[in-house]
Design a protein around this motif. Structure first.
Motif, PDB file in Angstrom:
ATOM      1  N   VAL A 184       0.861  -1.187   0.000  1.00 40.10           N
ATOM      2  CA  VAL A 184       0.000   0.000   0.000  1.00 40.10           C
ATOM      3  C   VAL A 184       0.893   1.231   0.000  1.00 40.10           C
ATOM      4  O   VAL A 184       2.057   1.175   0.399  1.00 40.10           O
ATOM      5  CB  VAL A 184      -0.943   0.016   1.220  1.00 40.10           C
ATOM      6  CG1 VAL A 184      -1.876  -1.179   1.195  1.00 40.10           C
ATOM      7  CG2 VAL A 184      -0.148   0.049   2.527  1.00 40.10           C
ATOM      8  N   SER A 185       0.363   2.347  -0.460  1.00 45.16           N
ATOM      9  CA  SER A 185       1.141   3.576  -0.456  1.00 45.16           C
ATOM     10  C   SER A 185       1.277   4.103   0.971  1.00 45.16           C
ATOM     11  O   SER A 185       0.563   3.677   1.880  1.00 45.16           O
ATOM     12  CB  SER A 185       0.478   4.634  -1.339  1.00 45.16           C
ATOM     13  OG  SER A 185      -0.737   5.077  -0.745  1.00 45.16           O
ATOM     14  N   SER A 224       0.441   7.058   2.086  1.00 47.49           N
ATOM     15  CA  SER A 224      -0.794   7.739   2.491  1.00 47.49           C
ATOM     16  C   SER A 224      -1.906   6.735   2.805  1.00 47.49           C
ATOM     17  O   SER A 224      -2.693   6.950   3.742  1.00 47.49           O
ATOM     18  CB  SER A 224      -1.248   8.715   1.404  1.00 47.49           C
ATOM     19  OG  SER A 224      -1.473   8.039   0.183  1.00 47.49           O
ATOM     20  N   GLU A 225      -1.978   5.642   2.041  1.00 40.39           N
ATOM     21  CA  GLU A 225      -2.976   4.607   2.340  1.00 40.39           C
ATOM     22  C   GLU A 225      -2.690   3.956   3.690  1.00 40.39           C
ATOM     23  O   GLU A 225      -3.606   3.696   4.474  1.00 40.39           O
ATOM     24  CB  GLU A 225      -2.974   3.555   1.233  1.00 40.39           C
ATOM     25  CG  GLU A 225      -3.576   4.036  -0.090  1.00 40.39           C
ATOM     26  CD  GLU A 225      -3.380   3.035  -1.211  1.00 40.39           C
ATOM     27  OE1 GLU A 225      -4.208   3.028  -2.143  1.00 40.39           O
ATOM     28  OE2 GLU A 225      -2.391   2.268  -1.170  1.00 40.39           O
ATOM     29  N   ALA A 226      -1.411   3.677   3.957  1.00 45.59           N
ATOM     30  CA  ALA A 226      -1.040   3.075   5.235  1.00 45.59           C
ATOM     31  C   ALA A 226      -1.392   4.003   6.394  1.00 45.59           C
ATOM     32  O   ALA A 226      -1.930   3.564   7.425  1.00 45.59           O
ATOM     33  CB  ALA A 226       0.445   2.742   5.241  1.00 45.59           C
ATOM     34  N   GLN A 227      -1.113   5.296   6.236  1.00 48.58           N
ATOM     35  CA  GLN A 227      -1.447   6.248   7.292  1.00 48.58           C
ATOM     36  C   GLN A 227      -2.952   6.294   7.533  1.00 48.58           C
ATOM     37  O   GLN A 227      -3.406   6.362   8.678  1.00 48.58           O
ATOM     38  CB  GLN A 227      -0.912   7.631   6.918  1.00 48.58           C
ATOM     39  CG  GLN A 227       0.601   7.732   6.974  1.00 48.58           C
ATOM     40  CD  GLN A 227       1.137   9.035   6.400  1.00 48.58           C
ATOM     41  OE1 GLN A 227       0.510   9.651   5.534  1.00 48.58           O
ATOM     42  NE2 GLN A 227       2.306   9.460   6.875  1.00 48.58           N
ATOM     43  N   ALA A 228      -3.729   6.235   6.448  1.00 48.92           N
ATOM     44  CA  ALA A 228      -5.185   6.261   6.584  1.00 48.92           C
ATOM     45  C   ALA A 228      -5.711   5.001   7.271  1.00 48.92           C
ATOM     46  O   ALA A 228      -6.699   5.059   8.025  1.00 48.92           O
ATOM     47  CB  ALA A 228      -5.830   6.420   5.206  1.00 48.92           C
ATOM     48  N   LEU A 229      -5.077   3.851   7.040  1.00 52.80           N
ATOM     49  CA  LEU A 229      -5.499   2.613   7.681  1.00 52.80           C
ATOM     50  C   LEU A 229      -5.284   2.651   9.190  1.00 52.80           C
ATOM     51  O   LEU A 229      -6.010   2.012   9.954  1.00 52.80           O
ATOM     52  CB  LEU A 229      -4.736   1.424   7.075  1.00 52.80           C
ATOM     53  CG  LEU A 229      -5.149   1.005   5.661  1.00 52.80           C
ATOM     54  CD1 LEU A 229      -4.143   0.011   5.086  1.00 52.80           C
ATOM     55  CD2 LEU A 229      -6.549   0.395   5.664  1.00 52.80           C
ATOM     56  N   PHE A 238      -1.546  -3.593   7.555  1.00 47.94           N
ATOM     57  CA  PHE A 238      -0.708  -3.716   6.357  1.00 47.94           C
ATOM     58  C   PHE A 238       0.612  -4.344   6.764  1.00 47.94           C
ATOM     59  O   PHE A 238       1.039  -4.249   7.919  1.00 47.94           O
ATOM     60  CB  PHE A 238      -0.487  -2.357   5.676  1.00 47.94           C
ATOM     61  CG  PHE A 238       0.111  -1.296   6.563  1.00 47.94           C
ATOM     62  CD1 PHE A 238       1.483  -1.203   6.780  1.00 47.94           C
ATOM     63  CD2 PHE A 238      -0.708  -0.369   7.191  1.00 47.94           C
ATOM     64  CE1 PHE A 238       2.022  -0.231   7.596  1.00 47.94           C
ATOM     65  CE2 PHE A 238      -0.172   0.619   8.018  1.00 47.94           C
ATOM     66  CZ  PHE A 238       1.193   0.683   8.222  1.00 47.94           C
TER      67      PHE A 238
END
Length: 425
Positions: free
Chosen positions: A16-17, A19-24, A290
């Motif tokens: 995952v990117s 930003s995606e990881a931070q959002a998760l 993740f």
């Protein structure tokens, strides 16, 4: 039982990117409890509620400078050809009020910051006056018109009563301390510092006091992480190292998650036979958020949730461990403390030297900042491998290199992430 979000194999990893990881991570960040502490202990803490002014500031009219408090109407006839003489009937130092009423045709000597008598409406600066003494009385001469309000700071000039002065989620630094003290707010409600348990994994690890042994290294990551936790506002809890034993690791991590707010480990997240954290986060009672991020260094950075608490498993390589903390763990700690914007600031800088390395993932390059002729430059570290630790101490930013980049030439603009810490910036 919590559902595992990935398949059973440690090789089954979907990147995952960042930003995606931070959002998760965000939905699982629980704000810390609130505690009340004395103001003197509040530096660096985060306000847990809005603070409004209990009274206007200033709460009395004060003089902007040394001079004389007067009635402005007494100067209406003043000109170069016509003077007005006013009798000085009082002297008002800072911290005092007028001891006698100041009537028309009179003045009071006043100091900077002192209380302006209620019946007067202006202060004339000392240099605009001349004085004389007659029959034991002091008089001042004025030769120009002074308007009402001149050199007088009115009540509530800076803040009215009930006005918002500090918003919840704001970090308390020197300016905030000054404002709170000005209003007599001697205790403040702040978020408690999250307790962060720190483990390192690997049979190869030595403690700092141990002599060197072939094939072993000292547990330096834990000390680096402890410093990063403090800089982010948390309270590090050093729990040593764990051997490559899945059952032991599981026991220690579960105990830490029960006792502390957050757990961070370094090492054991790759795909080798002894990478125990990679195995632990795939167990049925753990929700894995993740286990691969499209970033270099630290693509194996892993985050999971157990019992409602976050577990971060970072790479054992010091460079990757450092970056993983700054991008994911630090923001989580700051958000737990109610910080409004928990992520590190992003700036634009000029690349100081060529960067020719091609990247399949976004690369976060350790670098130092420099100012040349008023321009901000970012100079990549000479050695930026994930396993290299010595350049961490010389870095105050990360240069963000997009994937599939053939190279960036010196002089081009790049995005940087400003690191925390007490460096020159």
């Amino acid at each position: 039982m919590e559902k595992n979000l990935t398949g059973p194999s440690k090789f089954n990893r979907t990147a995952v990117s960042v930003s995606e990881a931070q959002a998760l991570i965000v939905p699982y960040i629980n704000k810390s409890l609130i505690e009340t502490i004395p103001l003197i202990e509040a530096h660096g803490r985060t306000l847990a509620e809005d603070v409004t002014s209990p009274h206007p500031y200033p709460f009395f009219r004060r003089s902007v400078m040394d001079g004389f408090a007067i009635h402005s109407d007494d100067t209406l006839s003043c000109s170069k050809d016509e003077s007005v003489w006013l009798e000085v009937v009082d002297e008002i130092p800072c911290g005092f009020t007028s001891s006698v009423p100041v009537g028309r045709g009179q003045a009071a000597r006043i100091m900077t910051g002192a209380h302006v008598p209620d019946e007067t409406d202006a202060v004339v600066m000392l240099e605009m006056t001349e004085n004389k003494i007659e029959d034991g009385r002091t008089y001042i001469r004025l030769q120009q018109v002074v308007t009402s309000g001149t050199n007088v700071t009115p009540i509530g000039f800076e803040l009215d009563e009930g006005e918002l002065i500090l918003q919840g989620g704001r970090q308390i630094l020197a300016g905030e301390m000054s404002v709170l003290a000005t209003f007599g707010i001697h205790h403040v409600n702040v978020y408690r510092r999250p307790t962060v348990a720190i483990f390192a994994t690997g049979t190869e690890l030595l403690e700092l006091e141990d002599p060197l042994q072939p094939g072993k290294i000292r547990n330096s990551n834990s000390y680096m992480l402890a410093s990063q936790v403090r800089e982010a506002g948390g309270e590090p809890i050093m729990l040593g190292s764990i051997m490559d034993d899945l059952a032991l690791a599981r026991l220690k991590v579960e105990e830490a998650l029960e006792k502390y707010d957050l757990v961070v480990t370094s090492g054991g997240v790759s795909v080798g036979d002894y990478d125990i954290m990679g195995d632990l986060v795939r167990q049925d009672d753990v929700t894995m958020l993740f286990n691969k991020v499209s970033m270099r260094p630290g693509s194996v950075t892993t985050a999971a949730v157990k019992g409602g608490k976050l577990l971060f498993a970072l790479s054992g390589n010091p460079g990757a461990c450092f970056v993983g903390f700054e991008l994911f763990v630090g923001p989580a700690i700051r958000k737990m403390m109610g910080v409004n914007n928990p992520y590190l600031p992003e700036w634009t800088a000029v690349l100081g030297t060529d960067y020719n390395r091609r990247n399949s993932f976004t690369r976060f390059v350790r670098a130092r900042l420099d100012i040349r002729e008023g321009m901000l430059y970012a100079l990549p570290a000479n050695i930026d491998e994930s396993g290299v630790m010595v350049t961490i101490k010389d870095s105050d930013c990360l240069i963000v290199i997009p994937p599939e980049t053939e190279g960036i030439k010196a002089g081009e603009q790049v995005k940087i992430i400003k690191l925390q810490g007490n460096r020159m910036w």
